[in-house]
Design a protein around this motif. Structure first.
Motif, short mmCIF file in Angstrom:
data_model
loop_
_atom_site.label_atom_id
_atom_site.label_comp_id
_atom_site.label_asym_id
_atom_site.label_seq_id
_atom_site.Cartn_x
_atom_site.Cartn_y
_atom_site.Cartn_z
N PRO A 194 -13.17 -50.76 24.33
CA PRO A 194 -13.61 -49.43 23.90
C PRO A 194 -13.73 -48.38 25.00
O PRO A 194 -13.78 -47.19 24.70
N ASP A 195 -13.78 -48.81 26.26
CA ASP A 195 -13.84 -47.83 27.35
C ASP A 195 -12.47 -47.55 27.95
O ASP A 195 -12.35 -46.83 28.94
N GLY A 196 -11.42 -48.12 27.35
CA GLY A 196 -10.07 -47.93 27.85
C GLY A 196 -9.62 -48.99 28.84
O GLY A 196 -8.45 -49.00 29.25
N ALA A 249 -0.04 -48.94 27.64
CA ALA A 249 -0.56 -47.86 28.50
C ALA A 249 -0.95 -46.64 27.66
O ALA A 249 -1.97 -45.98 27.94
N GLU A 250 -0.16 -46.35 26.62
CA GLU A 250 -0.50 -45.22 25.76
C GLU A 250 -1.73 -45.51 24.91
O GLU A 250 -2.53 -44.61 24.63
N VAL A 251 -1.91 -46.77 24.51
CA VAL A 251 -3.15 -47.13 23.80
C VAL A 251 -4.34 -46.91 24.73
O VAL A 251 -5.37 -46.36 24.32
N GLN A 252 -4.21 -47.34 25.99
CA GLN A 252 -5.29 -47.12 26.95
C GLN A 252 -5.61 -45.63 27.09
O GLN A 252 -6.79 -45.24 27.13
N ARG A 253 -4.57 -44.83 27.18
CA ARG A 253 -4.77 -43.39 27.34
C ARG A 253 -5.52 -42.80 26.14
O ARG A 253 -6.43 -41.99 26.28
N ILE A 254 -5.13 -43.23 24.94
CA ILE A 254 -5.78 -42.75 23.72
C ILE A 254 -7.24 -43.17 23.66
O ILE A 254 -8.13 -42.36 23.40
N ASP A 286 -5.43 -33.81 25.04
CA ASP A 286 -5.20 -34.72 26.17
C ASP A 286 -3.88 -35.47 26.05
O ASP A 286 -3.42 -36.08 27.02
N LEU A 287 -3.28 -35.48 24.86
CA LEU A 287 -2.16 -36.37 24.58
C LEU A 287 -0.86 -35.61 24.38
O LEU A 287 -0.86 -34.48 23.89
N PRO A 288 0.26 -36.23 24.73
CA PRO A 288 1.57 -35.63 24.42
C PRO A 288 1.72 -35.48 22.91
O PRO A 288 1.25 -36.32 22.13
N ALA A 289 2.40 -34.45 22.48
CA ALA A 289 2.54 -34.15 21.06
C ALA A 289 3.27 -35.25 20.30
O ALA A 289 3.08 -35.40 19.08
N ASP A 290 4.12 -36.04 20.99
CA ASP A 290 4.86 -37.08 20.28
C ASP A 290 4.06 -38.36 20.08
O ASP A 290 4.58 -39.36 19.56
N LEU A 291 2.79 -38.35 20.44
CA LEU A 291 1.93 -39.51 20.23
C LEU A 291 1.08 -39.39 18.97
O LEU A 291 0.35 -40.32 18.63
N TYR A 292 1.18 -38.28 18.27
CA TYR A 292 0.34 -38.14 17.08
C TYR A 292 1.03 -37.29 16.02
O TYR A 292 1.98 -36.55 16.29
N ILE A 293 0.53 -37.47 14.80
CA ILE A 293 1.03 -36.72 13.64
C ILE A 293 -0.15 -35.98 13.03
O ILE A 293 -1.22 -36.56 12.83
N THR A 294 0.05 -34.71 12.71
CA THR A 294 -1.00 -33.95 12.05
C THR A 294 -0.57 -33.43 10.69
O THR A 294 -1.40 -32.88 9.95
N ASP A 295 0.71 -33.58 10.34
CA ASP A 295 1.18 -33.13 9.04
C ASP A 295 0.39 -33.84 7.94
O ASP A 295 0.41 -35.07 7.85
N ALA A 296 -0.26 -33.08 7.08
CA ALA A 296 -1.18 -33.65 6.09
C ALA A 296 -0.48 -34.60 5.14
O ALA A 296 -1.05 -35.63 4.74
N ASP A 297 0.75 -34.30 4.75
CA ASP A 297 1.46 -35.17 3.82
C ASP A 297 1.76 -36.53 4.45
O ASP A 297 1.67 -37.56 3.78
N VAL A 298 2.12 -36.52 5.72
CA VAL A 298 2.40 -37.78 6.41
C VAL A 298 1.10 -38.54 6.68
O VAL A 298 1.00 -39.75 6.46
N VAL A 299 0.10 -37.83 7.15
CA VAL A 299 -1.19 -38.46 7.44
C VAL A 299 -1.76 -39.13 6.21
O VAL A 299 -2.37 -40.21 6.29
#
Length: 470
Positions: free
Chosen positions: A171-173, A48-53, A10-23
């Motif tokens: 909690p509901d956005g 607004a991005e917090v709301q979206r998440i 649901d989210l743009p790729a620049d809003l999250y990190i999945t690299d295990a070393d960084v996480v």
């Protein structure tokens, strides 16, 4: 596709990190008690991005762990080991939205580091009174979520006492916007207070309007030796009278704590000519350029020493010496770490009985602690003492500390509660103190907490397992 994949989709790729070393950098608590698991760290840049998440997580039933500077002593910002939670870092939500000098207020986003906000206030000729040893890394959102205390509570209160307005994502956005920097706003329930001290279990704080104060024009700092701990409250009361209630800090340091620090850092020197069982770091400040506050403190010390309440002391001759004195107070935790760490008891009692608590709790450790070394320091002015125990020299801390927590700590907490105090003064609950809350918490209060949690977060997605048991 599982639920976490659905959220990330649901989210743009620049809003999250999945690299295990960084996480991995976000998965261990400050004291390294717990390391959790998470497949991604979410890093919004706007409310607004917090709301979206949050809305996406609510829709897909994925739990969130809000995280600021990750300086919690109670693992409040650490995900579980199950790997089914996402970390929500507020570090990029770090704009100062404005300073209104005439209104003595500052509005900033949750990811702002406390020291940055202090500097912004200083640039405006004002002061942000909230001050903590972790000022260079803690974030204001986390400070509010834990209702942080610090070294200026005596005059300015806890973090919640400095809040004029708040912005948060529920909690509901849904967005809660009561951010107006107003000192009077009686329009129903003061709902922002519910989120302060909730440790991210009821929503995500995204911005705050804070009270500022006039910048001190004069600061007087004294390091005092006292022979008997029973005179602490009498000295504080007289200091407040002599200075016209301008004591901003009144910090207790035990001989044991100072000795640990001096032994751990060879370059440091004792500020006085001879050791004493007890010390006080006293600071008075006024924004007035004409009040003779230095004379007031000088006369105070002359009387206290004449009566034998204070046996020795020194006044900071300038900012550099003041910093050296405060270094001694703020780096005691480092000395404890150098000795294998400590079992921390962050307790509070009425100031009137604080000396008796320290004496009685010390006797408990001396009788039952199998040689444990005391490290006691704290905020005498607000009744909060950090009553810590370090493993005996030569003992294995990894074995001694769990034993002490099991066999001796309950006696210390029982004593604090019997004296009308609390097992948790300024660190919060997180995960570490859930059992203590169950043991000592008022049943009606716990019922209300669960009811509020259920009403605002029925799906239980906000920082589950912290503060309130499911």
């Amino acid at each position: 596709m599982d639920r976490i994949d659905s959220v990330l989709g649901d989210l743009p790729a620049d809003l999250y990190i999945t690299d295990a070393d960084v996480v991995s950098r976000y998965l261990t608590d400050f004291r390294r008690f717990r390391t959790g698991r998470s497949r991604a760290v979410l890093r919004p840049r706007s409310t607004a991005e917090v709301q979206r998440i949050v809305a996406s997580c609510a829709a897909h039933g994925v739990a969130l762990v809000p995280q600021g500077g990750n300086t919690s002593y109670c693992a409040a910002a650490t995900p579980s080991t199950q790997g089914d939670e996402l970390v929500l870092s507020l570090e990029r939500l770090n704009a100062v939205r404005g300073i209104d000098a005439a209104n003595l207020s500052l509005t900033a986003e949750a990811g702002c580091v406390l020291s940055v906000l202090q500097e912004k206030a200083d640039d405006a000729g004002l002061m942000l009174p909230l001050d903590l040893g972790s000022r260079q890394s803690c974030q204001i959102g986390g400070n509010l979520s834990t209702n942080a205390g610090g070294i200026s509570v005596l005059k300015y209160g806890m973090a919640r006492d400095l809040v004029l307005g708040l912005e948060a994502v529920l909690p509901d956005g849904q967005l809660l916007d009561v951010l107006q920097p107003l000192r009077k706003n009686n329009t129903g329930y003061d709902v922002k207070q519910v989120l302060l001290g909730a440790e991210g279990t009821l929503g995500v704080i995204t911005a705050v309007s804070l009270k500022l104060a006039r910048k001190p024009a004069q600061t007087v700092t004294a390091f005092l030796a006292i022979g008997e701990i029973g005179v602490l409250t009498a000295i504080l009361a007289r200091a407040q009278r002599f200075t016209g209630e301008n004591i901003t800090s009144f910090e207790y340091i035990s001989h044991h704590s100072l000795a640990l620090l001096l032994a751990a850092q060879d370059e440091l020197r004792h500020p006085l000519s001879a050791p004493s069982p007890h010390y006080v770091l006293l600071e008075a400040q006024t924004c007035s350029p004409v009040l003779a506050i230095e004379d007031a403190v000088g006369q105070l010390l002359e009387e206290l020493m004449g009566e034998g309440l204070v046996t020795d002391g020194t006044l900071a001759a300038g900012a550099q010496q003041r910093d050296r004195l405060w270094y001694l107070r703020e780096h005691i935790p480092e000395a404890e770490v150098a000795n294998g760490g400590s079992v921390k008891h962050d307790v509070s009692v009425p100031t009137s009985v604080l000396p008796a608590f320290i004496a009685d709790a010390s006797a408990i450790v001396e009788e039952h602690g199998a040689g444990g070394r005391l490290s006691i320091y704290g905020h005498v002015g607000d009744g909060n003492v950090h009553f810590n125990v370090v493993a005996p020299a030569g003992a294995e801390p990894g074995q001694y500390k769990p034993w002490l927590e099991r066999e001796v700590s309950p006696r210390i907490y029982d004593l604090a509660v019997a004296m009308g105090g609390s097992f948790g003064a300024e660190y919060g609950i997180g995960v570490v103190k859930l059992d203590l809350l169950d043991r000592y918490g008022d049943p009606a209060k716990l019922h209300m907490m669960r009811a509020i949690k259920s009403a605002l977060d029925p799906a239980g997605i906000m920082n589950p397992g912290k503060v309130v048991r499911a």
